[in-house]
Enzyme design. Structure first.
Site, PDB file in Angstrom:
ATOM      1  N   THR A  95       1.011  -1.147   0.002  1.00 21.46           N
ATOM      2  CA  THR A  95      -0.010  -0.124   0.264  1.00 21.46           C
ATOM      3  C   THR A  95       0.878   1.312   0.078  1.00 21.46           C
ATOM      4  O   THR A  95       0.749   2.081  -0.763  1.00 21.46           O
ATOM      5  CB  THR A  95      -1.095  -0.232   1.412  1.00 21.46           C
ATOM      6  N   ASP A 396       2.413 -12.114   4.815  1.00 25.77           N
ATOM      7  CA  ASP A 396       3.455 -10.813   4.630  1.00 25.77           C
ATOM      8  C   ASP A 396       4.336 -10.909   6.018  1.00 25.77           C
ATOM      9  O   ASP A 396       5.446 -10.529   5.594  1.00 25.77           O
ATOM     10  CB  ASP A 396       2.378  -9.561   5.184  1.00 25.77           C
TER      11      ASP A 396
END
Length: 560
Positions: A95, A396
């Protein structure tokens, strides 16, 4: 010869040139960034993606959102590639990377409006990127592979805001244990050896790290041992059945004696196969194909546990974990081909409701394996959507902890690196000649977009946060960032908000690559067919414009 322009493109072709092309591409790239902006940070919001079939994905993971959205613009796809690259390289920061790319495009548009040539902007952006990488490397702190506290902070930072916070400490500890077990002799991490499995039922707090491999397989015969120790494991690339006759062949049985003889020959063939397995000393057989019922009975009588029709991926993983050599011919089988598992046991992990819906009620665990670094993170959760999001957070975390272990360098989080880089760029801009100086200053402003968004998503005043952070960094507090919960400015290392250096450097590289590539485009032309070779037939011949030229599509497609 008649006057007038020569027509080269077909009537069906579409072309957008000059300022219109740049404006269209810049707008598409910014739109991608704006779509996921509100998901950034520990207080970021989630998005719900729904396809035409009603399938739902709820997440705030940047790359998941961008991959699942139905995007219908080639320039937007370039920005999405930023997230894809970030995910592949380090596993987190997707992001942030896309937001940076969007900010670079937005500020570039302002420069274009001031008649700054795209080449000057690209050169300035490249110069600024090199400066930023140097700043990040200078402010990085070393971390050792056995520094569990820092590694768990890194894992926890990657999980924050992704639905796994209720069990962040537990999951972080599991991730660090898994990664440390997967470190190779050369210092790199074999992430493929760390498997994440979902088991519906229970709560996230019931999750655990299993030192071994888990398979949803059950013995072929109910009388076979379900738990054993010190097992020699055979990975057999075949079936234990009667050899197939030639196609069209028929067997004529004239009497019961003939039938009995036929059955005895089949049983003798199976007995020979079983004898070869037993002579090699196998305690556990994992077969690619089927296992005849008679053969299964013989194996059960001999105390051997056997599994049939096991997928190739599972057989390969088990071979690597146990040290077994995959055997395709039992005539060549010896004890040297067998692997070893200190324990093979059966566990019932799923709750009763889920077990009724699953193909297998129990799970087989191969543990105490000779190969180091083999482990499984077992995730529990009450609903599918919760488990999916927790798994994304754990994956992640595995990526960022692996990056920290391999590189040995970390940075503070909370927007601290971005503010430090912005200050350095503004100082660097004074030494840059020509119009590139304006691009360097625009890059500095772009870097402030991350901390600004972080503060906004947490419900704090973004301007106050930026001003205060800039002042503190200007005074030398390079590790100071914003606490998303309190809006206080704190030392990020002391607050446990830590990220690998690679997260930031990769984000800069990929964002700059995408932004400069888009800036250099001054003509968008629809192509008839860009495929080559055999792809032309597979794609059904010539097609229309690549991905459409009109903008971003309105639907959500390709749900997982």
């Amino acid at each position: 010869m008649a006057d007038g322009p020569m027509v080269v493109l077909s009537d069906e072709s579409q072309r957008t040139s000059g300022e219109d092309a740049r404006s269209m591409n810049l707008e598409a790239g910014r739109a991608v960034a704006e779509t996921i902006r509100t998901t950034l940070g520990p207080r970021g919001m989630d998005k719900m993606l729904v396809d035409q079939g009603g399938n739902v994905v709820i997440t705030n993971d940047g790359v998941t959102l961008l991959e699942e959205m139905d995007v219908d613009h080639p320039a937007a796809d370039m920005v999405i590639d930023v997230a894809t690259t970030q995910e592949a390289e380090v596993g987190d920061g997707t992001t942030s990377a896309v937001i940076l790319a969007g900010a670079l495009l937005s500020n570039a548009e302002d420069l274009l409006d001031d008649d700054i040539h795209p080449t000057s902007i690209v050169a300035g952006y490249r110069h600024a990127a090199e400066t930023v990488i140097d700043v990040f490397e200078d402010m990085a702190t070393e971390v050792e592979p056995d520094d569990i506290d820092v590694l768990e902070q890194i894992a926890g930072t990657a999980m924050t805001g992704k639905g796994a916070e209720t069990a962040k400490d537990l999951l972080s500890s599991m991730v660090v244990s898994a990664v440390q077990a997967a470190v190779r002799d050369d210092g790199t991490v074999d992430q493929d050896s760390v498997v994440v499995r979902q088991f519906y039922g229970g709560s996230i707090d019931d999750s655990e790290f299993v030192d071994g491999v888990l398979f949803d397989i059950e013995p072929v015969n109910q009388n076979m041992p379900r738990s054993r120790e010190d097992a020699d494991v055979l990975i057999y690339e075949g079936d234990i059945e009667v050899s197939k006759t030639n196609v069209g062949a028929e067997a004529t049985v004239g009497s019961m004696d003939d039938l009995q003889g036929f059955v005895e020959r089949e049983q003798s063939e199976l007995s020979d196969k079983i004898d070869k397995i037993l002579d090699a000393g196998a305690d556990v057989v994992v077969a690619d194909g089927g296992i005849d019922e008679y053969a299964a009975d013989l194996l059960a009588e001999a105390g051997v546990t056997a599994y049939r029709r096991v997928e190739d991926e599972k057989r390969q993983r088990l071979a690597q974990a146990t040290g077994a050599e995959r055997v395709g011919d039992l005539d060549l089988l010896t004890a040297d081909h067998l692997g070893y598992a200190g324990s093979v046991s059966e566990r019932v992990i799923r709750d009763m409701t889920v077990r009724r819906q699953a193909d297998h009620e129990s799970t087989t665990v191969f543990g105490d394996l000779p190969t180091e670094g083999v482990g499984t993170i077992l995730l529990r959760g009450g609903t599918e959507h919760v488990l999916d999001e927790v798994e994304r957070a754990v994956v992640d975390s595995i990526g960022v902890v692996s990056a920290a272990v391999e590189d040995g360098a970390v940075l503070p989080g909370g927007g601290a690196p971005e503010i430090e880089a912005s200050l350095a760029l503004r100082e660097e801009a004074d030494s840059v000649e020509g119009r590139e100086q304006l691009a360097v200053e625009a890059f500095a402003e772009s870097f402030e977009d991350g901390p600004r968004t972080l503060a906004e998503n947490a419900g704090h005043d973004a301007i106050d946060a930026l001003v205060d952070m800039t002042a503190r960094h200007d005074a030398g507090d390079v590790n100071v960032g914003i606490d998303a919960d309190t809006a206080d400015l704190v030392d990020m290392f002391e607050d446990g908000v830590v990220e690998p250096l690679r997260v930031k450097t990769t984000a800069v590289d990929s964002a700059v690559d995408a932004a400069t590539m888009i800036l250099r485009i001054d003509d968008v032309i629809s192509a008839g067919d860009l495929s080559v070779g055999d792809d032309e037939e597979e794609d059904g011949g010539a097609g229309g414009p690549p991905g459409g030229m009109g903008g971003m599509g309105g639907g959500m497609g390709g749900m997982m």
